[in-house]
Design an enzyme around this catalytic site. Structure first.
Site, PDB file in Angstrom:
ATOM      1  N   PRO A   1       0.811  -1.230   0.000  1.00 44.87           N
ATOM      2  CA  PRO A   1       0.000   0.000   0.000  1.00 44.87           C
ATOM      3  C   PRO A   1       0.835   1.268   0.000  1.00 44.87           C
ATOM      4  O   PRO A   1       0.287   2.365  -0.163  1.00 44.87           O
ATOM      5  CB  PRO A   1      -0.792  -0.120   1.313  1.00 44.87           C
ATOM      6  CG  PRO A   1       0.107  -0.928   2.212  1.00 44.87           C
ATOM      7  CD  PRO A   1       0.766  -1.926   1.303  1.00 44.87           C
ATOM      8  N   GLU A   2       2.171   1.167   0.152  1.00 42.29           N
ATOM      9  CA  GLU A   2       2.989   2.371   0.264  1.00 42.29           C
ATOM     10  C   GLU A   2       2.953   3.244  -0.981  1.00 42.29           C
ATOM     11  O   GLU A   2       3.252   4.446  -0.910  1.00 42.29           O
ATOM     12  CB  GLU A   2       4.438   2.012   0.628  1.00 42.29           C
ATOM     13  CG  GLU A   2       5.147   1.069  -0.314  1.00 42.29           C
ATOM     14  CD  GLU A   2       5.092  -0.377   0.140  1.00 42.29           C
ATOM     15  OE1 GLU A   2       6.140  -1.013   0.274  1.00 42.29           O
ATOM     16  OE2 GLU A   2       3.957  -0.867   0.338  1.00 42.29           O
ATOM     17  N   VAL A   3       2.593   2.650  -2.134  1.00 47.37           N
ATOM     18  CA  VAL A   3       2.514   3.486  -3.345  1.00 47.37           C
ATOM     19  C   VAL A   3       1.443   4.571  -3.204  1.00 47.37           C
ATOM     20  O   VAL A   3       1.483   5.583  -3.910  1.00 47.37           O
ATOM     21  CB  VAL A   3       2.238   2.630  -4.604  1.00 47.37           C
ATOM     22  CG1 VAL A   3       3.419   1.722  -4.908  1.00 47.37           C
ATOM     23  CG2 VAL A   3       0.955   1.824  -4.457  1.00 47.37           C
TER      24      VAL A   3
END
Length: 251
Positions: free
Chosen positions: A133-135
């Protein structure tokens, strides 16, 4: 309190990420303790396989809040040093002689998914969830791309790294990432039972196979065949092989 717990189940070394209140989020102390635990296991001749798991409901949720705050205020060089520390953990897992098994319950997200992927094998609970999910916040799952690209097709890897979605264990099983899916409340004991299969195999053969598998990554086909020949010849000289052949011929 140690950031990891260490115990043995006969020849299986169990390393438990021990920050359940933080969903076992990665920080400097946990990464350092995990590295130390892996180095100690590698040096122990009695250890035939290593299991990494998370305390509480989740395997590992990635970087914790304090780590993100440090990243936001750090210089390029400071961020590079910090990123390399996590990358060193991923590389260490491949250098450890014994098979390293990720036992994933709950969520394995961001760096936590990377940690699972860095292991040699992933066993997942049927309700486990994975993702990068870091994108969504402008962060790149960069180092783990080196691992994912070696395990997925190019297009599967691209989608996994860039969409930011949570992925089920079943989906990853279909992509060749998860080796086995385990249902029910006996997940931990079943993972240990599977890991104990290594007790009945040649430790030297398993360890040499692991080293060979990763060493051929950057080789040409001809060079990989030659390395295989060298490894084959070395294996034939081990006590395990000599005893195994003798036992086979006595049948």
């Amino acid at each position: 309190m140690s950031e990891v717990l260490i115990e043995n189940s006969e020849s299986i070394r169990i390393i438990t990420l021990n920050r359940p209140d933080k969903r076992n989020a990665l920080n400097d102390a946990l990464i350092a303790d995990l590295k130390a635990a892996l180095i100690a296991a590698d040096a122990d001749e009695s250890v035939r396989a290593i299991v990494i798991r998370g305390a509480g409901k989740d395997f590992c949720s990635g970087a914790d809040l304090s780590a993100l705050q440090k990243i936001a205020n750090a210089s390029f060089d400071e961020n590079l040093e910090d990123a390399r520390s996590l990358g060193e953990l991923y590389k260490l897992i491949r250098c450890v002689r014994q098979p390293v098994i990720a036992a994933v319950k709950g969520r394995a997200l961001a760096g936590g998914f990377g940690l699972a992927l860095a292991c040699d094998v992933i066993f997942a609970h049927d309700e486990a969830r994975f993702g990068f999910p870091e994108v969504k916040i402008g962060f790149v799952p960069a180092m783990v791309a080196a691992i994912l690209r070696r395990n997925m097709t190019e297009k599967d890897a691209f989608a996994t790294l860039t969409l930011g979605n949570e992925i089920t264990a079943a989906e990853l099983r279909g992509r060749g990432i998860v080796e086995a899916i385990i249902q029910g409340e006996d997940f931990d004991s079943e993972v240990i039972a599977i890991a104990k299969q290594y007790e009945n195999l040649s430790a030297s053969a398993v360890q040499m196979t692991k080293r060979l598998l990763y060493d051929i990554d950057t080789l040409t086909f001809d060079a990989a065949i030659e390395l295989g020949a060298q490894t084959n010849a070395t294996a034939r000289m081990t006590d395990d092989c000599k005893k195994g052949i003798a036992k086979f011929l006595e049948r």
